[in-house]
Design an enzyme around this catalytic site. Structure first.
Site, PDB file in Angstrom:
ATOM      1  N   GLY A  55     -10.700   8.396  34.076  1.00  0.00           N
ATOM      2  CA  GLY A  55     -10.432   6.968  33.950  1.00  0.00           C
ATOM      3  C   GLY A  55      -9.045   6.752  33.376  1.00  0.00           C
ATOM      4  O   GLY A  55      -8.138   7.544  33.619  1.00  0.00           O
ATOM      5  N   CYS A  56      -8.888   5.715  32.591  1.00  0.00           N
ATOM      6  CA  CYS A  56      -7.587   5.393  32.003  1.00  0.00           C
ATOM      7  C   CYS A  56      -7.086   6.554  31.153  1.00  0.00           C
ATOM      8  O   CYS A  56      -7.795   7.036  30.271  1.00  0.00           O
ATOM      9  CB  CYS A  56      -7.704   4.130  31.146  1.00  0.00           C
ATOM     10  SG  CYS A  56      -6.181   3.725  30.287  1.00  0.00           S
ATOM     11  N   PHE A  57      -5.868   6.994  31.406  1.00  0.00           N
ATOM     12  CA  PHE A  57      -5.362   8.153  30.678  1.00  0.00           C
ATOM     13  C   PHE A  57      -5.128   7.876  29.197  1.00  0.00           C
ATOM     14  O   PHE A  57      -5.065   8.793  28.403  1.00  0.00           O
ATOM     15  CB  PHE A  57      -4.141   8.787  31.328  1.00  0.00           C
ATOM     16  CG  PHE A  57      -3.006   7.885  31.742  1.00  0.00           C
ATOM     17  CD1 PHE A  57      -2.663   6.720  31.079  1.00  0.00           C
ATOM     18  CD2 PHE A  57      -2.235   8.255  32.838  1.00  0.00           C
ATOM     19  CE1 PHE A  57      -1.595   5.938  31.485  1.00  0.00           C
ATOM     20  CE2 PHE A  57      -1.155   7.474  33.253  1.00  0.00           C
ATOM     21  CZ  PHE A  57      -0.842   6.308  32.564  1.00  0.00           C
ATOM     22  N   TRP A  58      -5.016   6.626  28.794  1.00  0.00           N
ATOM     23  CA  TRP A  58      -4.859   6.332  27.366  1.00  0.00           C
ATOM     24  C   TRP A  58      -6.064   6.836  26.581  1.00  0.00           C
ATOM     25  O   TRP A  58      -5.920   7.394  25.495  1.00  0.00           O
ATOM     26  CB  TRP A  58      -4.702   4.842  27.124  1.00  0.00           C
ATOM     27  CG  TRP A  58      -3.492   4.203  27.719  1.00  0.00           C
ATOM     28  CD1 TRP A  58      -2.348   4.818  28.171  1.00  0.00           C
ATOM     29  CD2 TRP A  58      -3.292   2.803  27.937  1.00  0.00           C
ATOM     30  NE1 TRP A  58      -1.468   3.888  28.644  1.00  0.00           N
ATOM     31  CE2 TRP A  58      -2.019   2.634  28.520  1.00  0.00           C
ATOM     32  CE3 TRP A  58      -4.074   1.683  27.703  1.00  0.00           C
ATOM     33  CZ2 TRP A  58      -1.511   1.389  28.852  1.00  0.00           C
ATOM     34  CZ3 TRP A  58      -3.566   0.439  28.035  1.00  0.00           C
ATOM     35  CH2 TRP A  58      -2.296   0.300  28.602  1.00  0.00           C
TER      36      TRP A  58
END
Length: 186
Positions: A16-19
Site C-alpha cells: 500500500g502507501c509507502f509512507w
C-alpha cells in the site's frame, strides 16, 4: 587483520502507501536502511504524479537493506503480512489502484521460495479469512521516490493521512513486535 564487511540483504515490498511501510521498517531491529520508491513498472525513473495515475505499472514500495544475522527474510515477511491487508487486490484502505498492490519483489530464488511458502501457509491455515493476493514477482527495478517522500511520517507527523492511517498502523506494529524494535524506539 582487516575487519570484514557485514553481509546485508535487500527486500523490496509493496504494502500500500509507502509512507506506512517505510515507517514500520525504520523501527525494526536489523534493518539498516529503508527507502520509499517504485518497482514493477515499465517507465524509467517515474515521478509520484505518474505512478499515482496507475498507468505506469509501478507499485509504491520500500526497499529495505537488512542484516540477516539480526532479522531474517521470513521475519521481514512476517512483519509485512501483519501490517497490511494482503487479501485486497490493488487496494489498502482508501488507497485504490495498482500502485497500492500487495507485492513481494524477490531478489533471488530463495526469497521467491520463502514468499511462496509463507503465502501458501497463510492460505492453507485461512489466517486472514480470505485468500492472500500478494503478487510474488522478480525484482527488475527500483526507483527511489522524491526526497519529500523519504521518512515522511517523521518529517510530517501532524499531516492528516499520517495521523489517521500511518500512526495507528505504526502503533499496532509496535505493540505486536515490541520485542523486535530498535532500542531507540522502545
Amino acid at each position: 587483520m582487516a575487519e570484514s564487511k557485514k553481509e546485508t540483504q535487500i527486500a523490496t515490498l509493496g504494502g500500500g502507501c509507502f509512507w506506512c511501510t517505510e515507517a514500520i521498517y525504520r523501527e525494526l531491529k536489523g534493518v539498516i536502511y529503508v527507502a520509499s520508491g517504485y518497482s514493477g513498472g515499465e517507465i524509467i525513473n517515474p515521478s509520484y504524479r505518474e505512478v499515482c495515475t496507475g498507468q505506469t505499472g509501478h507499485a509504491e514500495v520500500v526497499e529495505i537493506e537488512f542484516d540477516p544475522t539480526v532479522v531474517s527474510f521470513p521475519e521481514i515477511l512476517e512483519v509485512f503480512f501483519a501490517t497490511h491487508d494482503p487479501t485486497t487486490l490493488n487496494r489498502q484502505g482508501a488507497d485504490v489502484g495498482t500502485q497500492y498492490r500487495s507485492a513481494v519483489f524477490y531478489h533471488n530464488p530463495e526469497q521467491k521460495a520463502i514468499a511462496e511458502t509463507i503465502i501458501k501457509q497463510l492460505n492453507d491455515e485461512n489466517i486472514f479469512g480470505a485468500k492472500v493476493v500478494t503478487e510474488v514477482t522478480e525484482w527488475t527495478n527500483f526507483f527511489k521516490a522524491e526526497d519529500y517522500h523519504q521518512n515522511y511520517v517523521a518529517n510530517n507527523p501532524g499531516q492528516g493521512y499520517c495521523q489517521f492511517v500511518v500512526i495507528p498502523k505504526l502503533e499496532k506494529f509496535r505493540k505486536i513486535f515490541k520485542d523486535r524494535l530498535k532500542s531507540s524506539v522502545k
